[in-house]
Design a protein around this motif. Structure first.
Motif, PDB file in Angstrom:
ATOM      1  N   ASP A   9       0.829  -1.209   0.000  1.00 28.24           N
ATOM      2  CA  ASP A   9       0.000   0.000   0.000  1.00 28.24           C
ATOM      3  C   ASP A   9       0.863   1.257   0.000  1.00 28.24           C
ATOM      4  OD1 ASP A   9      -2.946  -1.066   0.654  1.00 28.24           O
ATOM      5  OD2 ASP A   9      -1.513  -2.203   1.845  1.00 28.24           O
ATOM      6  N   CYS A  33      -0.911  -3.400  -7.537  1.00 30.25           N
ATOM      7  CA  CYS A  33      -1.605  -2.958  -6.318  1.00 30.25           C
ATOM      8  C   CYS A  33      -2.929  -3.681  -6.163  1.00 30.25           C
ATOM      9  CB  CYS A  33      -1.814  -1.450  -6.356  1.00 30.25           C
ATOM     10  SG  CYS A  33      -2.694  -0.797  -4.908  1.00 30.25           S
ATOM     11  N   VAL A  34      -3.650  -3.884  -7.256  1.00 28.46           N
ATOM     12  CA  VAL A  34      -4.922  -4.600  -7.185  1.00 28.46           C
ATOM     13  C   VAL A  34      -4.712  -5.975  -6.557  1.00 28.46           C
ATOM     14  CG1 VAL A  34      -6.757  -5.676  -8.554  1.00 28.46           C
ATOM     15  CG2 VAL A  34      -5.969  -3.364  -9.117  1.00 28.46           C
ATOM     16  N   GLN A  35      -3.582  -6.603  -6.846  1.00 27.84           N
ATOM     17  CA  GLN A  35      -3.289  -7.929  -6.320  1.00 27.84           C
ATOM     18  C   GLN A  35      -2.707  -7.890  -4.910  1.00 27.84           C
ATOM     19  OE1 GLN A  35      -0.663  -9.761  -9.152  1.00 27.84           O
ATOM     20  NE2 GLN A  35      -2.178  -9.771 -10.800  1.00 27.84           N
ATOM     21  N   LYS A  36      -1.922  -6.856  -4.598  1.00 27.03           N
ATOM     22  CA  LYS A  36      -1.132  -6.876  -3.372  1.00 27.03           C
ATOM     23  C   LYS A  36      -1.599  -5.916  -2.278  1.00 27.03           C
ATOM     24  CE  LYS A  36       3.185  -8.176  -5.744  1.00 27.03           C
ATOM     25  NZ  LYS A  36       3.508  -9.380  -4.957  1.00 27.03           N
ATOM     26  N   CYS A  37      -2.256  -4.825  -2.637  1.00 24.52           N
ATOM     27  CA  CYS A  37      -2.638  -3.831  -1.634  1.00 24.52           C
ATOM     28  C   CYS A  37      -3.758  -4.368  -0.742  1.00 24.52           C
ATOM     29  CB  CYS A  37      -3.073  -2.528  -2.297  1.00 24.52           C
ATOM     30  SG  CYS A  37      -1.714  -1.622  -3.086  1.00 24.52           S
ATOM     31  N   SER A  38      -3.791  -3.905   0.504  1.00 28.50           N
ATOM     32  CA  SER A  38      -4.779  -4.396   1.471  1.00 28.50           C
ATOM     33  C   SER A  38      -5.880  -3.390   1.760  1.00 28.50           C
ATOM     34  CB  SER A  38      -4.079  -4.766   2.788  1.00 28.50           C
ATOM     35  OG  SER A  38      -3.446  -3.622   3.354  1.00 28.50           O
ATOM     36  N   ASP A  84      -8.924  -1.245   0.802  1.00 25.45           N
ATOM     37  CA  ASP A  84      -9.930  -1.351  -0.261  1.00 25.45           C
ATOM     38  C   ASP A  84      -9.976  -0.116  -1.153  1.00 25.45           C
ATOM     39  OD1 ASP A  84     -10.673  -3.875   0.484  1.00 25.45           O
ATOM     40  OD2 ASP A  84     -12.398  -3.236   1.674  1.00 25.45           O
ATOM     41  N   GLU A 142      -7.751   2.002  -1.864  1.00 29.40           N
ATOM     42  CA  GLU A 142      -6.567   2.110  -2.710  1.00 29.40           C
ATOM     43  C   GLU A 142      -6.626   1.093  -3.855  1.00 29.40           C
ATOM     44  OE1 GLU A 142      -1.740   2.694  -2.158  1.00 29.40           O
ATOM     45  OE2 GLU A 142      -2.844   1.517  -0.687  1.00 29.40           O
ATOM     46  N   ARG A 143      -7.086  -0.109  -3.556  1.00 30.02           N
ATOM     47  CA  ARG A 143      -7.257  -1.115  -4.613  1.00 30.02           C
ATOM     48  C   ARG A 143      -8.275  -0.649  -5.649  1.00 30.02           C
ATOM     49  NH1 ARG A 143      -7.557  -5.173  -0.757  1.00 30.02           N
ATOM     50  NH2 ARG A 143      -9.794  -5.332  -1.160  1.00 30.02           N
ATOM     51  N   ASN A 144      -9.335  -0.017  -5.167  1.00 30.85           N
ATOM     52  CA  ASN A 144     -10.352   0.488  -6.094  1.00 30.85           C
ATOM     53  C   ASN A 144      -9.782   1.584  -6.988  1.00 30.85           C
ATOM     54  OD1 ASN A 144     -12.220  -1.245  -4.969  1.00 30.85           O
ATOM     55  ND2 ASN A 144     -13.079   0.291  -3.582  1.00 30.85           N
ATOM     56  N   GLN A 172      -7.594  -0.067  -9.628  1.00 36.10           N
ATOM     57  CA  GLN A 172      -8.380  -0.688 -10.695  1.00 36.10           C
ATOM     58  C   GLN A 172      -8.936   0.377 -11.629  1.00 36.10           C
ATOM     59  OE1 GLN A 172      -8.872  -4.158 -11.352  1.00 36.10           O
ATOM     60  NE2 GLN A 172      -9.456  -3.116 -13.251  1.00 36.10           N
TER      61      GLN A 172
END
Length: 226
Positions: A62, A190-195, A197, A199-201, A204
């Motif tokens: 992250d 990041c989509v695969q590794k970040c925790s 939500d 930030e992942r959004n 993506q």
């Protein structure tokens, strides 16, 4: 018979105790259920607080993504401002404005998260892309300022500053296509590794938007015979 006796004999028998009607039973049941659900809600809320993820660490994906992509975005903003002043073509200028505006806003969000997490914006001793397993290899370092995948070199930026008109447009579109390709690679990481939500959004969203812009830039290059 005495007056008192006559009075006693005339008294009516006491009525039997009344049973609660259906309305009263419904009210009691509703109160009981409300208390039960309230207790359950408190238990669930407590469990959610206990299971909430901790603040990301400074070496987490992250934090690494936020730092690296902030730098990556900054170069895209810089290139977009350069080409804006090197061409009068409205199509290219409009694309450059959209990229600069979008990536400047996203950069601000990522730097804001680092502040919120109490983490430094630059982590000394940690190479770019380490969070993706691509850094820390002991290499001599990036070539001519290209810190991460897709980033332009200092020489390429100087070339863009010297170009004008169609030459500047073509160079910008080519450089930005490669820049987006590297950015998509990082965002997918990041989509695969970040925790976190949110930030992942965001990552993506970067993947989807930049892939779309790459198709647009391919068409713009084709129009210019490049």
């Amino acid at each position: 018979m005495s007056r008192t006796g006559e009075d006693d004999g005339d008294l009516a028998p006491a009525p039997p105790p009344r049973r609660p009607d259906r309305t009263q039973w419904a009210a009691v049941t509703a109160v009981a259920l409300a208390l039960l659900f309230a207790g359950g809600a408190v238990t669930v809320a407590s469990a959610e607080r206990e299971e909430a993820p901790a603040t990301p660490g400074t070496l987490s994906a992250d934090a690494g993504f936020a730092r690296d992509m902030a730098v990556h975005h900054q170069q895209a903003v810089e290139m977009s401002f350069i080409v804006r002043d090197r061409t009068r073509n409205e199509e290219v200028r409009r694309l450059a404005y959209d990229i600069a505006n979008t990536q400047a806003n996203q950069r601000g969000m990522m730097l804001g998260w680092l502040d919120l997490w109490g983490l430094p914006k630059i982590e000394s001793g940690v190479e770019p892309m380490t969070w993706m397993g691509m850094g820390g290899s002991g290499d001599t370092g990036p070539l001519d300022g290209a810190l991460m995948p897709g980033m332009a070199t200092n020489a390429q930026l100087d070339q863009l500053r010297r170009a004008s008109g169609r030459e500047a447009e073509v160079l910008y579109l080519k450089l930005m296509t490669e820049h987006h390709r590297g950015g998509v690679h990082m965002a997918e990481g990041c989509v695969q590794k970040c925790s976190v939500d949110i930030e992942r959004n965001l990552a993506q969203g970067m993947v989807d938007a930049q892939k779309s812009e790459m198709l647009l830039m391919a068409d713009m290059l084709a129009k210019r015979g490049a």
